[in-house]
Design a protein around this motif. Structure first.
Motif, PDB file in Angstrom:
ATOM      1  N   UNK A  42       0.832  -1.206   0.000  1.00 27.91           N
ATOM      2  CA  UNK A  42       0.000   0.000   0.000  1.00 27.91           C
ATOM      3  C   UNK A  42       0.869   1.259   0.000  1.00 27.91           C
ATOM      4  N   UNK A  43       1.987   1.204   0.722  1.00 31.16           N
ATOM      5  CA  UNK A  43       2.905   2.349   0.741  1.00 31.16           C
ATOM      6  C   UNK A  43       3.576   2.502  -0.618  1.00 31.16           C
ATOM      7  N   UNK A  44       4.016   1.381  -1.201  1.00 29.46           N
ATOM      8  CA  UNK A  44       4.697   1.416  -2.497  1.00 29.46           C
ATOM      9  C   UNK A  44       3.774   1.943  -3.591  1.00 29.46           C
ATOM     10  N   UNK A  45       2.493   1.529  -3.555  1.00 26.10           N
ATOM     11  CA  UNK A  45       1.533   1.993  -4.559  1.00 26.10           C
ATOM     12  C   UNK A  45       1.184   3.454  -4.392  1.00 26.10           C
ATOM     13  N   UNK A  46       1.458   4.013  -3.229  1.00 21.21           N
ATOM     14  CA  UNK A  46       1.064   5.387  -2.970  1.00 21.21           C
ATOM     15  C   UNK A  46      -0.296   5.505  -2.320  1.00 21.21           C
ATOM     16  N   UNK A  47      -0.940   4.350  -1.980  1.00 20.50           N
ATOM     17  CA  UNK A  47      -2.207   4.414  -1.251  1.00 20.50           C
ATOM     18  C   UNK A  47      -1.998   5.065   0.114  1.00 20.50           C
ATOM     19  N   UNK A  48      -0.823   4.852   0.685  1.00 20.64           N
ATOM     20  CA  UNK A  48      -0.419   5.521   1.915  1.00 20.64           C
ATOM     21  C   UNK A  48       0.726   6.454   1.566  1.00 20.64           C
ATOM     22  N   UNK A  93       3.745   6.611  11.755  1.00 22.81           N
ATOM     23  CA  UNK A  93       3.563   7.474  10.591  1.00 22.81           C
ATOM     24  C   UNK A  93       4.328   6.922   9.400  1.00 22.81           C
ATOM     25  N   UNK A  94       3.712   7.056   8.220  1.00 29.48           N
ATOM     26  CA  UNK A  94       4.386   6.653   6.986  1.00 29.48           C
ATOM     27  C   UNK A  94       5.497   7.655   6.689  1.00 29.48           C
ATOM     28  N   UNK A  95       6.698   7.135   6.436  1.00 31.14           N
ATOM     29  CA  UNK A  95       7.814   8.009   6.092  1.00 31.14           C
ATOM     30  C   UNK A  95       7.879   8.161   4.582  1.00 31.14           C
ATOM     31  N   UNK A  96       8.089   7.094   3.880  1.00 28.69           N
ATOM     32  CA  UNK A  96       8.137   7.093   2.425  1.00 28.69           C
ATOM     33  C   UNK A  96       8.216   5.662   1.959  1.00 28.69           C
ATOM     34  N   UNK A  97       8.012   5.475   0.675  1.00 25.78           N
ATOM     35  CA  UNK A  97       8.212   4.152   0.090  1.00 25.78           C
ATOM     36  C   UNK A  97       9.571   4.123  -0.579  1.00 25.78           C
ATOM     37  N   UNK A  98      10.227   2.972  -0.541  1.00 22.54           N
ATOM     38  CA  UNK A  98      11.510   2.837  -1.219  1.00 22.54           C
ATOM     39  C   UNK A  98      11.257   2.391  -2.651  1.00 22.54           C
ATOM     40  N   UNK A  99      11.899   3.076  -3.574  1.00 21.60           N
ATOM     41  CA  UNK A  99      11.775   2.732  -4.986  1.00 21.60           C
ATOM     42  C   UNK A  99      12.656   1.532  -5.270  1.00 21.60           C
ATOM     43  N   UNK A 100      12.070   0.470  -5.829  1.00 22.06           N
ATOM     44  CA  UNK A 100      12.848  -0.696  -6.236  1.00 22.06           C
ATOM     45  C   UNK A 100      12.817  -0.750  -7.754  1.00 22.06           C
ATOM     46  N   UNK A 113       6.521   5.912 -12.804  1.00 19.65           N
ATOM     47  CA  UNK A 113       5.130   6.085 -13.216  1.00 19.65           C
ATOM     48  C   UNK A 113       4.399   4.751 -13.222  1.00 19.65           C
ATOM     49  N   UNK A 114       5.052   3.695 -13.729  1.00 19.70           N
ATOM     50  CA  UNK A 114       4.438   2.367 -13.768  1.00 19.70           C
ATOM     51  C   UNK A 114       4.159   1.840 -12.367  1.00 19.70           C
ATOM     52  N   UNK A 115       5.002   2.237 -11.402  1.00 17.44           N
ATOM     53  CA  UNK A 115       4.820   1.788 -10.019  1.00 17.44           C
ATOM     54  C   UNK A 115       3.884   2.686  -9.232  1.00 17.44           C
ATOM     55  N   UNK A 116       3.270   3.669  -9.888  1.00 14.63           N
ATOM     56  CA  UNK A 116       2.348   4.565  -9.203  1.00 14.63           C
ATOM     57  C   UNK A 116       3.030   5.501  -8.230  1.00 14.63           C
ATOM     58  N   UNK A 117       4.287   5.856  -8.506  1.00 14.04           N
ATOM     59  CA  UNK A 117       5.074   6.656  -7.572  1.00 14.04           C
ATOM     60  C   UNK A 117       4.971   8.162  -7.808  1.00 14.04           C
TER      61      UNK A 117
END
Length: 261
Positions: A42-48, A93-100, A113-117
């Motif tokens: 959910x964090x990676x998708x940007x939902x959080x 608290x959500x800090x950030x998602x790590x881009x893989x 963009x494909x990862x919804x970031x």
């Protein structure tokens, strides 16, 4: 209590919207790991988004039908990854998602963009300069030959993730800052009829300089991942030399390794 395959709803925190989690009690995968994986997704998708608050552990455990230690273990695993932080008087608290990012010949913009970031770009520098010796060798130019130098700051969800430095042959294609800030460089190449075919790439790491730290919102000396790449089109011409740095706290490369018979 949640049964096998049942859908449980997470608490709605002060900023957090409702999210669904599927917890399979019949699976050999521990429940804390199932919850952590779905929360990370959910964090990676940007939902959080960075700054979103989770509910407290007691409330989450009741709503998910999990024990409090299970919820705590799941949250701690994401705290350890740097995705969540516990703040006294505030909560988790959500800090950030790590881009893989997979090691493929793709553009960072397209991958984000494909990862919804939600990629964003700011052009820091765009000018024609003489090719430094290493760049000239990589691009097959005479030393001091003209190249277009691009420096861009790439962000996700409004927070910096990478500082991109690219050298291109001066006659390769027309570029303007507005398009560079609204799309990816490789998309602009493809639109100009340039077909990327292969690349040579080196990945490393080093501490951030003071200038890099200021732009990337890091401390001076913080760990940065580095990537140097020379990309070639389908005629074998070198069309790009890249020297990128990425925040190690927010970015990683994924490798797929095959056994050579």
């Amino acid at each position: 209590m949640t049964k096998t395959g049942d859908r449980a709803r997470a608490v709605t925190g002060p900023v957090l919207g409702s999210l669904d989690f599927v917890l399979d009690r019949g699976s050999p995968v521990p429940l804390y790991h199932q919850f952590a994986q779905q929360l990370e997704a959910a964090i990676t998708r940007g939902d959080l988004a960075p700054g979103d608050l989770l509910g407290n552990e007691v409330d989450l455990s009741v709503r998910l039908g999990l024990s409090r230690p299970t919820v705590r273990q799941a949250i701690q695993s994401l705290v350890d990854k740097g995705l969540l932080v516990r703040r006294r008087g505030v909560g988790t608290q959500v800090v950030h998602s790590q881009v893989r990012r997979p090691l493929e010949l793709t553009s960072l913009y397209d991958d984000l963009e494909a990862a919804g970031q939600g990629p964003g770009t700011r052009v820091v520098r765009h000018e024609t300069v003489p090719a430094p010796p290493g760049v000239a060798a990589a691009l097959g130019l005479a030393e001091g030959g003209e190249t277009v130098l691009l420096e861009r700051l790439r962000s996700t969800h409004g927070r910096p993730v990478a500082l991109l430095c690219n050298y291109l042959p001066a006659d390769l294609l027309e570029l303007d800052d507005a398009r560079l800030e609204s799309t990816g460089l490789y998309r602009m190449m493809r639109a100009a009829g340039i077909t990327l075919h292969s690349a040579r790439q080196t990945v490393g790491a080093r501490p951030a300089t003071a200038g890099e730290a200021a732009r990337l919102d890091e401390e001076e000396g913080a760990a940065l991942l580095t990537m140097h790449r020379t990309a070639y089109d389908d005629t074998g011409r070198a069309v790009e030399y890249a020297a990128h740095v990425y925040r190690a706290s927010r970015y990683s490369f994924d490798f797929q390794l095959l056994v050579r018979s």
